[in-house]
Design a protein around this motif. Structure first.
Motif, PDB file in Angstrom:
ATOM      1  N   PHE A  66       0.870  -1.242   0.051  1.00  0.00           N
ATOM      2  CA  PHE A  66      -0.053   0.052   0.043  1.00  0.00           C
ATOM      3  C   PHE A  66       0.969   1.170  -0.076  1.00  0.00           C
ATOM      4  N   ASN A  67       0.864   1.816  -0.999  1.00  0.00           N
ATOM      5  CA  ASN A  67       1.849   3.274  -1.351  1.00  0.00           C
ATOM      6  C   ASN A  67       3.052   2.863  -1.117  1.00  0.00           C
ATOM      7  N   GLU A  68       3.807   1.770  -1.663  1.00  0.00           N
ATOM      8  CA  GLU A  68       5.202   1.497  -1.290  1.00  0.00           C
ATOM      9  C   GLU A  68       6.000   1.788  -2.449  1.00  0.00           C
ATOM     10  N   GLU A  69       5.827   2.620  -3.302  1.00  0.00           N
ATOM     11  CA  GLU A  69       6.754   3.174  -4.513  1.00  0.00           C
ATOM     12  C   GLU A  69       8.133   3.186  -4.298  1.00  0.00           C
ATOM     13  N   GLU A  70       8.330   3.969  -3.298  1.00  0.00           N
ATOM     14  CA  GLU A  70       9.772   4.307  -2.981  1.00  0.00           C
ATOM     15  C   GLU A  70      10.656   3.142  -2.864  1.00  0.00           C
ATOM     16  N   LEU A 113      10.081  -0.425  -3.248  1.00  0.00           N
ATOM     17  CA  LEU A 113       9.658  -1.664  -3.753  1.00  0.00           C
ATOM     18  C   LEU A 113      10.986  -2.391  -4.573  1.00  0.00           C
ATOM     19  N   SER A 114      11.317  -1.417  -5.357  1.00  0.00           N
ATOM     20  CA  SER A 114      12.464  -2.074  -6.296  1.00  0.00           C
ATOM     21  C   SER A 114      13.683  -2.567  -5.339  1.00  0.00           C
ATOM     22  N   LYS A 115      13.752  -1.811  -4.422  1.00  0.00           N
ATOM     23  CA  LYS A 115      14.969  -2.231  -3.591  1.00  0.00           C
ATOM     24  C   LYS A 115      14.432  -3.566  -2.877  1.00  0.00           C
ATOM     25  N   PHE A 116      13.384  -3.593  -2.431  1.00  0.00           N
ATOM     26  CA  PHE A 116      12.619  -4.776  -1.499  1.00  0.00           C
ATOM     27  C   PHE A 116      12.718  -6.089  -2.553  1.00  0.00           C
ATOM     28  N   ASN A 117      12.448  -6.129  -3.796  1.00  0.00           N
ATOM     29  CA  ASN A 117      12.316  -6.951  -4.565  1.00  0.00           C
ATOM     30  C   ASN A 117      13.654  -7.558  -4.933  1.00  0.00           C
ATOM     31  N   GLU A 118      14.785  -6.732  -5.057  1.00  0.00           N
ATOM     32  CA  GLU A 118      16.214  -7.105  -5.279  1.00  0.00           C
ATOM     33  C   GLU A 118      16.649  -7.751  -4.154  1.00  0.00           C
ATOM     34  N   THR A 119      16.369  -7.147  -2.897  1.00  0.00           N
ATOM     35  CA  THR A 119      16.685  -8.083  -1.610  1.00  0.00           C
ATOM     36  C   THR A 119      16.182  -9.241  -1.502  1.00  0.00           C
ATOM     37  N   LEU A 120      14.922  -9.321  -1.692  1.00  0.00           N
ATOM     38  CA  LEU A 120      14.076 -10.771  -1.591  1.00  0.00           C
ATOM     39  C   LEU A 120      14.739 -11.600  -2.518  1.00  0.00           C
ATOM     40  N   LEU A 121      14.958 -11.181  -3.908  1.00  0.00           N
ATOM     41  CA  LEU A 121      15.471 -12.131  -4.786  1.00  0.00           C
ATOM     42  C   LEU A 121      16.925 -12.862  -4.356  1.00  0.00           C
ATOM     43  N   THR A 122      17.732 -11.802  -3.886  1.00  0.00           N
ATOM     44  CA  THR A 122      18.940 -12.703  -3.147  1.00  0.00           C
ATOM     45  C   THR A 122      18.887 -13.464  -2.093  1.00  0.00           C
ATOM     46  N   SER A 139      -2.348   4.806  -3.702  1.00  0.00           N
ATOM     47  CA  SER A 139      -2.620   6.070  -4.430  1.00  0.00           C
ATOM     48  C   SER A 139      -1.427   6.567  -5.024  1.00  0.00           C
ATOM     49  N   ASP A 140      -0.260   5.756  -4.987  1.00  0.00           N
ATOM     50  CA  ASP A 140       0.900   6.181  -5.699  1.00  0.00           C
ATOM     51  C   ASP A 140       1.300   5.307  -6.932  1.00  0.00           C
ATOM     52  N   LYS A 141       2.405   5.250  -7.303  1.00  0.00           N
ATOM     53  CA  LYS A 141       2.524   4.743  -8.418  1.00  0.00           C
ATOM     54  C   LYS A 141       3.157   3.193  -8.140  1.00  0.00           C
ATOM     55  N   THR A 142       2.832   2.618  -6.924  1.00  0.00           N
ATOM     56  CA  THR A 142       2.909   1.150  -6.758  1.00  0.00           C
ATOM     57  C   THR A 142       2.772   0.317  -7.754  1.00  0.00           C
ATOM     58  N   ILE A 143       1.621   0.516  -8.445  1.00  0.00           N
ATOM     59  CA  ILE A 143       1.213  -0.620  -9.638  1.00  0.00           C
ATOM     60  C   ILE A 143       2.214  -0.534 -10.595  1.00  0.00           C
ATOM     61  N   GLU A 144       2.666   0.805 -11.131  1.00  0.00           N
ATOM     62  CA  GLU A 144       3.481   0.923 -12.274  1.00  0.00           C
ATOM     63  C   GLU A 144       4.792   0.206 -12.006  1.00  0.00           C
ATOM     64  N   VAL A 145       5.189   0.429 -10.575  1.00  0.00           N
ATOM     65  CA  VAL A 145       6.739  -0.300 -10.286  1.00  0.00           C
ATOM     66  C   VAL A 145       6.661  -1.732 -10.328  1.00  0.00           C
ATOM     67  N   PHE A 151      12.179   0.746   5.768  1.00  0.00           N
ATOM     68  CA  PHE A 151      13.346   1.227   4.635  1.00  0.00           C
ATOM     69  C   PHE A 151      13.054   2.261   3.941  1.00  0.00           C
ATOM     70  N   ALA A 152      11.715   2.445   3.352  1.00  0.00           N
ATOM     71  CA  ALA A 152      11.029   3.797   2.850  1.00  0.00           C
ATOM     72  C   ALA A 152       9.822   3.860   3.157  1.00  0.00           C
TER      73      ALA A 152
END
Ligand code: UDP
Ligand code: MG
Length: 311
Positions: free
Chosen positions: A14-18, A20-29, A47-53, A202-203
């Motif tokens: 929920f509103n995690e755009e900032e 999320l990419s970092k999260f995904n990277e950490t998760l994958l590793t 309401s932010d760009k979370t879905i786009e990310v 984290f963010a």
């Protein structure tokens, strides 16, 4: 070679755009190679760009799935959607803010491999958690244990591994006031707890404001027991007892002294006390009645506007 077992990761956002990419990277590793994975991002009406990310991550990683809600349905319903859609042999849910450390995942999987069907995590409170959060969560868990019939350990987090067998059972839970931390101890199966230390968010900011936490605590208590209704009986007895003592006192004043008329203050006071307690009890009854009203409609827990799961 035997086929790899598949593990679903369920991440409510929920509103995690900032972050999320970092999260995904950490998760994958953090994911051990021995298994196959499916990462399910549940966009809870951000309401932010979370879905786009999420979509751009999904373009680069075929194992990323997403479910996007038509509006904000809340953390617990986002978890439910993830558990419902998961196709893995087990599912692991964790927050998108790295407060649930992905490095713990191999340990959860290890417990699962040992035969546990639910692997819970318990958050150990320490420095990185704000004093307010510590206090509120301490009160929350204590209240839960006192007022309801389920024994939730202090610090129980929504970071857990659930076996396929249990996931199938969870699909049967269609109550509107979902509260997994209460449901999980209630359902039984072979469970184990793993402690962890929470990281700093984290963010972004916490989505649990004081108002939401109070609402959450009310749901936790009133969804799991009718004990609060019993309060009215105890309070009633207590007030009746006070009234009795007072009656003895005024009888004494009436018969043995000559200042019996002074009474206005005490009358007002007792009217207020009884009135207040009446209102309190009506409120508790109203809370349950309201729940029945909502549950009775049997509306779905969430509505999906967009997903890359094939139906
Ligand atoms: N979350 C959600 N819907 C909401 C509120 C929160 O899906 O209405 C998600 C949020 O993105 C995060 C997780 O649930 O991944 C936990 O929320 P948060 O970190 O704000 O809670 P806290 O850690 O402060 O308890
Ligand atoms: Mg968090």
């Amino acid at each position: 070679m035997e086929t790899k077992k598949k593990i679903s990761l369920v991440v409510p956002c929920f509103n995690e755009e900032e972050g999320l990419s970092k999260f995904n990277e950490t998760l994958l590793t953090a994911l051990p190679e021995k298994y196959e994975y499916e990462i399910i991002y549940v966009n809870d009406g951000s309401s932010d760009k979370t879905i786009e990310v999420i979509k751009s991550l999904a373009q680069n990683h075929p194992e990323i799935k997403y479910i996007s809600f038509s509006r904000n349905f809340g953390h617990q319903n986002a978890l439910k959607a993830g558990y419902d859609f998961a196709t893995g042999h087990c599912a692991i849910s964790l927050d998108a803010d790295l407060q649930h450390p992905p490095v713990l995942i191999p340990e959860l999987i290890q417990k699962w491999a040992e035969g546990f069907e639910i692997v819970n995590t318990i958050r150990l409170d320490h420095g990185s958690i704000s004093a307010g959060k510590k206090l509120s969560s301490g009160i929350f868990y204590r209240l839960m244990r006192r007022m309801s019939d389920v024994n939730i350990e202090t610090g129980m987090a929504d970071f857990r591994l659930i076996d396929r067998k249990v996931l199938n059972q969870l699909k049967l839970f269609n109550e509107n006031y979902l509260f997994f931390r209460g449901i999980i101890p209630w359902i039984g199966f072979k469970q184990v707890n793993v402690p962890f230390r929470a990281n700093e968010r984290f963010a972004g900011t916490t989505k649990y404001t004081l108002k939401r936490m109070i609402k959450f605590a009310m749901t936790g208590v009133t969804s799991f027991s009718v004990k609060p209704l019993r309060l009215s009986i105890y309070l009633g007895i207590f007030i009746a007892f006070l009234a009795f003592i007072y009656a003895v006192y005024i009888t004494y004043v009436y018969f043995f002294t000559n200042h019996a008329i002074a009474g206005w203050t005490s009358v007002i006071l007792s009217v207020l006390a009884v009135g207040g307690i009446n209102l309190l009890m009506l409120g508790i009854i109203g809370e349950y009645l309201g729940k029945l009203f909502i549950e009775n409609k049997r509306r779905p827990n969430y509505l999906i506007s967009e997903t890359n799961f094939e139906s």
